[in-house]
Design a protein around this motif. Structure first.
Motif, short mmCIF file in Angstrom:
data_model
loop_
_atom_site.label_atom_id
_atom_site.label_comp_id
_atom_site.label_asym_id
_atom_site.label_seq_id
_atom_site.Cartn_x
_atom_site.Cartn_y
_atom_site.Cartn_z
N LEU A 74 -24.32 56.51 91.37
CA LEU A 74 -25.43 57.68 91.37
C LEU A 74 -26.53 57.34 92.11
CD1 LEU A 74 -26.63 60.03 90.05
CD2 LEU A 74 -27.40 58.58 88.14
N GLY A 75 -26.92 56.08 92.36
CA GLY A 75 -28.08 55.50 93.19
C GLY A 75 -27.74 55.95 94.64
N LEU B 104 -34.77 58.61 81.17
CA LEU B 104 -34.09 57.56 81.78
C LEU B 104 -32.81 58.34 82.27
CD1 LEU B 104 -33.07 54.54 82.01
CD2 LEU B 104 -32.37 54.93 79.59
N LEU B 105 -32.41 58.21 83.39
CA LEU B 105 -31.15 58.87 84.27
C LEU B 105 -30.06 57.62 84.48
CD1 LEU B 105 -30.08 61.42 85.66
CD2 LEU B 105 -31.39 60.50 87.78
N LEU B 106 -29.21 57.94 84.22
CA LEU B 106 -27.87 56.98 83.93
C LEU B 106 -26.76 57.62 84.72
CD1 LEU B 106 -27.96 55.37 80.87
CD2 LEU B 106 -28.88 54.22 83.06
N GLY B 107 -25.94 57.13 85.47
CA GLY B 107 -24.70 57.43 85.80
C GLY B 107 -23.64 57.01 84.69
N ILE C 236 -39.03 59.88 86.12
CA ILE C 236 -37.62 59.51 85.79
C ILE C 236 -37.09 58.34 86.29
CG2 ILE C 236 -35.39 60.68 85.71
CD1 ILE C 236 -36.78 63.38 86.47
N ILE C 237 -36.56 57.32 85.28
CA ILE C 237 -36.11 56.03 85.80
C ILE C 237 -34.54 55.94 85.82
CG2 ILE C 237 -36.48 54.63 83.82
CD1 ILE C 237 -37.81 52.68 86.07
N VAL C 238 -34.10 55.30 86.91
CA VAL C 238 -32.56 55.10 87.00
C VAL C 238 -32.38 53.42 86.95
CG1 VAL C 238 -30.29 55.34 88.32
CG2 VAL C 238 -32.48 57.04 88.55
N HIS C 239 -31.54 53.13 86.05
CA HIS C 239 -31.03 51.59 85.97
C HIS C 239 -29.62 51.69 85.95
CE1 HIS C 239 -34.74 49.85 84.37
NE2 HIS C 239 -34.86 50.84 83.55
N SER D 175 -24.08 67.11 88.18
CA SER D 175 -24.17 66.84 89.78
C SER D 175 -25.72 66.40 90.25
CB SER D 175 -23.83 68.21 90.44
OG SER D 175 -24.75 69.16 90.33
N VAL D 176 -25.80 66.01 91.42
CA VAL D 176 -27.08 65.66 91.93
C VAL D 176 -28.16 66.80 91.97
CG1 VAL D 176 -26.47 63.55 93.03
CG2 VAL D 176 -26.23 65.42 94.28
#
Length: 195
Positions: A131-132, A55-58, A123-126, A108-109
């Motif tokens: 960040l998206g 899981l990837l988050l800002g 890897i999922i971003v919610h 960083s990105v």
């Protein structure tokens, strides 16, 4: 190369802010307050949890989810146990919650690009609008999982940035319309390495 998937609830005009009712936003809670709930609509959310391996988050989304998701042991069982990554230039390791499993701060990105090169599954971003935008502009997004609600919300954070950049072509690989007017759209980013 690991696939990076951005998952979002969005209005027809592209607003993704406050779908669950976060305070301080005029139309907060629009996913449940204005559209009848239809269980089939959320099938993709269960599938995401089964398929994702990180899981990837800002930072802002992390700070919103971290106090809540660890207590939601049934709804978010897989997310609670999988590795989590937070992209932030300001968050300190000592500020991380201790009851949410393995959490790593990326600065960083570029760090996200290196994460994509590691072994493992999707890897999922919610949430994580800012960040998206950064991930899209850096050509790191491989797929979008969208639930598009039949609403025009006007103001609010948008799923896609307004940056003046080259066009990104998307390939619709899955689509379904539900009785409540919500549409599921799954797009692969054409030319993305993890797709």
């Amino acid at each position: 190369m690991r696939a990076l998937i951005v998952s979002a609830f969005t209005s027809l005009d592209g607003v993704m802010e406050a779908p669950g009712g976060e305070e301080g936003y005029r139309n907060a809670g629009w996913t449940f307050n204005q559209i009848p709930v239809e269980d089939a609509t959320f099938e993709i959310k269960t599938r995401e949890q089964d398929e994702a391996q990180a899981l990837l988050l800002g930072r802002r989304s992390y700070e919103a989810f971290a106090p809540v998701w660890p207590q939601m042991t049934e709804d978010f069982a897989s997310y609670n146990t999988m590795p989590k990554y937070v992209v932030s230039s300001t968050l300190r390791e000592k500020d991380l919650v201790e009851n949410w499993g393995e959490i790593t701060v990326l600065r960083s990105v570029d760090d996200v690009a290196r994460l994509k090169e590691t072994e493992g599954g999707p890897i999922i971003v919610h949430g994580s609008a800012t960040l998206g935008h950064q991930l899209s502009e850096a050509s790191l997004v491989d797929r979008y999982h969208l639930l598009v609600f039949p609403l025009l919300l006007g103001a609010g954070k948008r799923l896609f940035s307004g940056a003046d950049k080259d066009a990104t072509r998307l390939d619709l690989v899955e689509h379904e319309a539900y009785g409540n007017g919500v549409q599921k759209m799954v797009f692969d980013v054409v030319g993305a390495e993890g797709s």
